[in-house]
Design a protein around this motif. Sequence first.
Motif, mmCIF file in Angstrom:
data_model
loop_
_atom_site.group_PDB
_atom_site.id
_atom_site.type_symbol
_atom_site.label_atom_id
_atom_site.label_comp_id
_atom_site.label_asym_id
_atom_site.label_seq_id
_atom_site.Cartn_x
_atom_site.Cartn_y
_atom_site.Cartn_z
ATOM 1 N N THR A 6 59.315 32.872 25.911
ATOM 2 C CA THR A 6 60.718 32.447 25.538
ATOM 3 C C THR A 6 61.420 33.003 24.295
ATOM 4 O O THR A 6 62.332 33.563 24.223
ATOM 5 C CB THR A 6 60.697 30.737 25.675
ATOM 6 O OG1 THR A 6 60.144 30.463 26.917
ATOM 7 C CG2 THR A 6 62.162 30.488 25.536
ATOM 8 N N SER A 7 60.359 32.758 23.333
ATOM 9 C CA SER A 7 60.921 33.249 21.883
ATOM 10 C C SER A 7 60.996 34.950 22.008
ATOM 11 O O SER A 7 62.008 35.231 21.533
ATOM 12 C CB SER A 7 59.974 32.668 20.954
ATOM 13 O OG SER A 7 59.568 31.534 21.067
ATOM 14 N N SER A 8 59.897 35.473 22.531
ATOM 15 C CA SER A 8 60.183 36.985 22.438
ATOM 16 C C SER A 8 61.416 37.505 23.403
ATOM 17 O O SER A 8 61.972 38.545 23.106
ATOM 18 C CB SER A 8 58.839 37.683 22.873
ATOM 19 O OG SER A 8 58.579 37.273 24.298
ATOM 20 N N GLY A 9 61.559 36.773 24.622
ATOM 21 C CA GLY A 9 62.572 37.097 25.272
ATOM 22 C C GLY A 9 63.879 36.903 24.653
ATOM 23 O O GLY A 9 64.969 37.686 24.561
ATOM 24 N N SER A 10 64.084 35.876 23.798
ATOM 25 C CA SER A 10 65.382 35.423 23.038
ATOM 26 C C SER A 10 65.655 36.510 21.997
ATOM 27 O O SER A 10 66.556 37.094 21.655
ATOM 28 C CB SER A 10 65.332 34.178 22.269
ATOM 29 O OG SER A 10 65.005 33.156 23.294
ATOM 30 N N MET A 11 64.410 37.032 21.319
ATOM 31 C CA MET A 11 64.533 37.834 20.208
ATOM 32 C C MET A 11 65.065 39.319 21.062
ATOM 33 O O MET A 11 65.820 40.052 20.345
ATOM 34 C CB MET A 11 63.361 38.025 19.681
ATOM 35 C CG MET A 11 62.892 36.988 18.485
ATOM 36 S SD MET A 11 61.294 36.906 18.295
ATOM 37 C CE MET A 11 61.180 38.245 16.933
ATOM 38 N N LEU A 12 64.243 39.577 22.217
ATOM 39 C CA LEU A 12 64.667 40.774 22.688
ATOM 40 C C LEU A 12 66.077 41.059 23.034
ATOM 41 O O LEU A 12 66.630 42.061 22.970
ATOM 42 C CB LEU A 12 63.841 41.215 23.796
ATOM 43 C CG LEU A 12 62.361 41.359 23.673
ATOM 44 C CD1 LEU A 12 61.418 41.637 24.941
ATOM 45 C CD2 LEU A 12 62.300 43.009 23.184
ATOM 46 N N GLU A 13 66.520 40.023 23.895
ATOM 47 C CA GLU A 13 67.745 39.926 24.441
ATOM 48 C C GLU A 13 69.038 39.547 23.426
ATOM 49 O O GLU A 13 70.088 39.543 23.852
ATOM 50 C CB GLU A 13 67.836 39.189 25.719
ATOM 51 C CG GLU A 13 66.807 39.393 26.771
ATOM 52 C CD GLU A 13 66.595 40.568 27.183
ATOM 53 O OE1 GLU A 13 67.740 41.353 27.129
ATOM 54 O OE2 GLU A 13 65.630 41.181 27.561
ATOM 55 N N THR A 52 69.531 36.836 22.179
ATOM 56 C CA THR A 52 70.180 35.279 22.259
ATOM 57 C C THR A 52 69.722 34.368 20.913
ATOM 58 O O THR A 52 70.181 33.467 20.815
ATOM 59 C CB THR A 52 69.694 34.636 23.481
ATOM 60 O OG1 THR A 52 68.306 34.630 23.529
ATOM 61 C CG2 THR A 52 70.241 35.628 24.791
ATOM 62 N N LYS A 53 68.662 34.771 20.320
ATOM 63 C CA LYS A 53 68.102 34.096 19.016
ATOM 64 C C LYS A 53 67.928 35.309 17.938
ATOM 65 O O LYS A 53 66.863 35.229 17.580
ATOM 66 C CB LYS A 53 66.970 33.156 19.398
ATOM 67 C CG LYS A 53 67.219 31.983 20.119
ATOM 68 C CD LYS A 53 65.733 31.181 20.035
ATOM 69 C CE LYS A 53 66.004 30.095 21.036
ATOM 70 N NZ LYS A 53 64.778 29.492 21.400
ATOM 71 N N PRO A 54 68.971 35.523 17.521
ATOM 72 C CA PRO A 54 68.909 36.665 16.285
ATOM 73 C C PRO A 54 68.464 35.760 15.094
ATOM 74 O O PRO A 54 68.390 34.747 15.136
ATOM 75 C CB PRO A 54 70.141 37.306 16.270
ATOM 76 C CG PRO A 54 71.021 36.713 16.966
ATOM 77 C CD PRO A 54 70.502 35.705 17.756
ATOM 78 N N ASN A 55 68.278 36.413 14.108
ATOM 79 C CA ASN A 55 68.013 35.803 12.795
ATOM 80 C C ASN A 55 66.809 35.023 12.853
ATOM 81 O O ASN A 55 67.004 33.891 12.156
ATOM 82 C CB ASN A 55 69.273 34.891 12.796
ATOM 83 C CG ASN A 55 69.530 34.756 11.176
ATOM 84 O OD1 ASN A 55 69.062 35.534 10.358
ATOM 85 N ND2 ASN A 55 70.736 34.145 10.996
ATOM 86 N N VAL A 56 65.741 35.340 13.279
ATOM 87 C CA VAL A 56 64.680 34.704 13.379
ATOM 88 C C VAL A 56 63.409 35.553 12.822
ATOM 89 O O VAL A 56 63.546 36.893 12.726
ATOM 90 C CB VAL A 56 64.152 34.247 14.793
ATOM 91 C CG1 VAL A 56 65.028 32.945 15.286
ATOM 92 C CG2 VAL A 56 63.972 35.107 15.694
#
Lengths: 348, 522
Positions: free
Chosen positions: B61-68, B70-74
């Motif tokens: 989930t986290s890597s997907g969010s980073m890749l896409e 949707t959760k930048p700034n991490v």
Amino acid sequence: MEDYLDRISQSIKRSLSFPERTVAHGFDGALDEGSVAEITYEEDPSEDLALSAIDGGSNTIIKTPTLALVLNRVYCNKFDRMKKLDFVELSTFVSSTRVVTDGDRVLFETEVYPQQGACPLEMPKVDTNDPEMRIGRMRGDLDRAISMARRFCEWSFVSRALGSGAGFIVMDGSLQTAFPGESELANRAYEEAGSRGAVVAGLSKSSMIYTNEGYPLVGFLNMMAGRGGLSRWMARVGRSEEWAPRAEVYFVRLHEGADRAFRLDVFERAGEAEVARLVRSLQANSRYFAYPGYPYALIDAHAYARVGKEEAMHIRDLILDKLDLEDASRLEQAERALMGHDVLDELG
Amino acid sequence: MNMIVGQIVGGGNTELIIREKKGVGLELGDLVAVEDGSRRYLYMVSALEYGSLVEEDRLFTSSGSMLEGTKPNVEIPERDLRLFRKVHVSPLLEVRYEGKGEGGRPVPRSPRAIPTFLSKAREITREDFSFLQKPETEIFLGRIRSGTKVLDLDYHLNGEDMLSHHTLISAQTGRGKSNLVKVMLWEAMRHNRFGVLVMDIHNEYFGVGSNKGLKNHPNADRSLVYYSKSPPPGQRRLRINLRALYPSYLIGVVELTEAQEGALEFYYREHGRDWIRELMTEDAVREKEYERRGVQPVTIHTLRRKLGNLFKIRTAKEGGAPYCEDEVFDMESMGESTVKDIADCIEQGKVVIIDGSSISDDTGLIITNAVMKDIFHRYESYKDEGTLKDRPQVGVVLEEAPRVLGEAYGDNIFGKIAREGRKFRIGLIAVSQMVSIIPDDILANIGTKIIMGNEMAQERRKLIESASQDLSAYDQLIAGLDKGEAIVSSIFSKFPVPIYTPLFENLVKEVETEKRSEKAFF
């Protein structure tokens, strides 16, 4: 069958029909959409945002109805934004809590045996009938009493954490005090922090606070934030003697990718600017890729403070080795008094 | 203080699992050491994998969010303890320190224990191999390496042991086989007591013209003999008189039917040392007669074609004499003693290189076969006389070894050397990339296997199965060995030794520089 399911779902729906305006039960301030304020974070490298996180962990070594030995560990660190700095304090100790009698009184007596990094604690004898220990009409039970030593040690770690020079000391959980003598310890910690210009805060992963109408408070605040289209926000809930004496309670969503908001207790004397800086410090530290919105310093503290079952069992073996066979057998018998459920679980 | 690379967190006697210290970046093949009281354990990295305390679903989930986005700034903090690399290491060696004094005497053995749980692993140093002793007749094979890092530590095997118990050099093309053979021969020449025959099919070992080669060896004048169709001054012309060859020199190395083998023997019985000339001479009357005695004309014609091609003989028309078109072979009076001369040189402990670039592979094998048969015969006699121990250890470099060691060719001198040579101080240095077609019993008789890079899974399997140590964890490692890198698995070593063989040219340069500075000093 459908009838009762319908009734349950209707009941759930009702519990989620949040009002437009409310007050958190036991708190002093009114809450509405305007109470939820957007927070932003713009990096200013010159700003000192260092924080120190404190967490504790424990695991039971031996437990009978009247005696509990627990392996405890308390840890604090120091972070500047997401960078871990070279400051660590750690204490591991065994606490022994026994039920003793003194005339008609039944007391919990706790002794502490340091194992690593001493945590000098003066543990008071606690009356099982003390209002802070009682649950309804029942005397306080051993399960609650055994966590006293760890909690007291966490408070004493505030002093150590201040040694790091961090401006913010963030404890895992709320600043609520729950044991006899704990308030005094907390007050000492607040005073010491105040004298050093530092702010003590507590961040809770979960919250049971509800509104006067009986709605979950965090649900209400999330709805209000959602209406305002806020992705990072904070809401001041107010003061409550019941929930957090000497603390101002907030809810904060520290990252746009966070899946939830957390309760944040801040020592009452912190000014508005200090709270704002604390929240910036927490935002700068809450960017962990796997759990954005939760301070990484607390994740780190949790990992180091954790006490594994195996670790506790190792101590247990060492202790049992010191007993003769007869004593060990008696101890096991005493322990079985609490293990009925385990047997049932094993039966499937 | 040596760098700590990780800590043991699991595993057992067949492999340990190490949590790698952040930023170390261990690679497959790297060596690590673990200290444990009076013991030291050496391990080799055999596999690498990711480790994470974060649950897999959350990671996805986290890597997907980073890749896409949707959760930048991490961030993933540099010192994040939840993400790490798990390094699997295979046991190489256990070194015990016996006796008193500074650390005691290091005694190596195969690992029989495992280090204390949670012991720290550190990078290897040359001191970890202080138990290695230079043998009397050392043959330098390369420098010990840890992964791609080459230690300043030479690795030698005892030349006597290595040659008498045979050596296999296995690699795919371009991984440094020829370089290694050159280095080994260079080393052999230092001792003046190893007689080695080399049929050099690419004419690359001597060092033709300005190329560096064995001719640059300081002992070349007394330890090296070079036979070539066009020899440089001071070296020998390769000329073989066909009268010096026996049918048995062809059998087992040239593809012949039973009838053809019979016909060769027949001609030898009829014509003695002139058997090839007579076979190549067309004589219809004689062939009729031989047909009556059981040799079919078609067999004779086929042999005539085969021998013609092998020795470049032109068939004389009826009444005329056959002649050798090539200068290497002769049917008159020249080159009658060449096979014997070569055997003599080998027996004197010299390295003999035959330039095989101008003759066919089969012809080269026939010459090699001839020389080695002669040597074998002599050494059998020395054994009978009880003088074998005074003779130099001899050997033969066999390129594309499976060709003659394979079952298809039946018994020949090379198979015999592989099976019995050790008793007679005769060894093989077999060079090949196709080990899988060498019979198991021959592979089992090869004491030292120098395994270089090989991407063919079937070949690697065979090598691993036949190695002197358990190399089951080395499969991927062997596939990934770079040019010059090798793993030495030998019955004379307690552990599989990773080495890097330097470029032969650099070795020559080193010696030449040493020589120059010696001259300057005196």
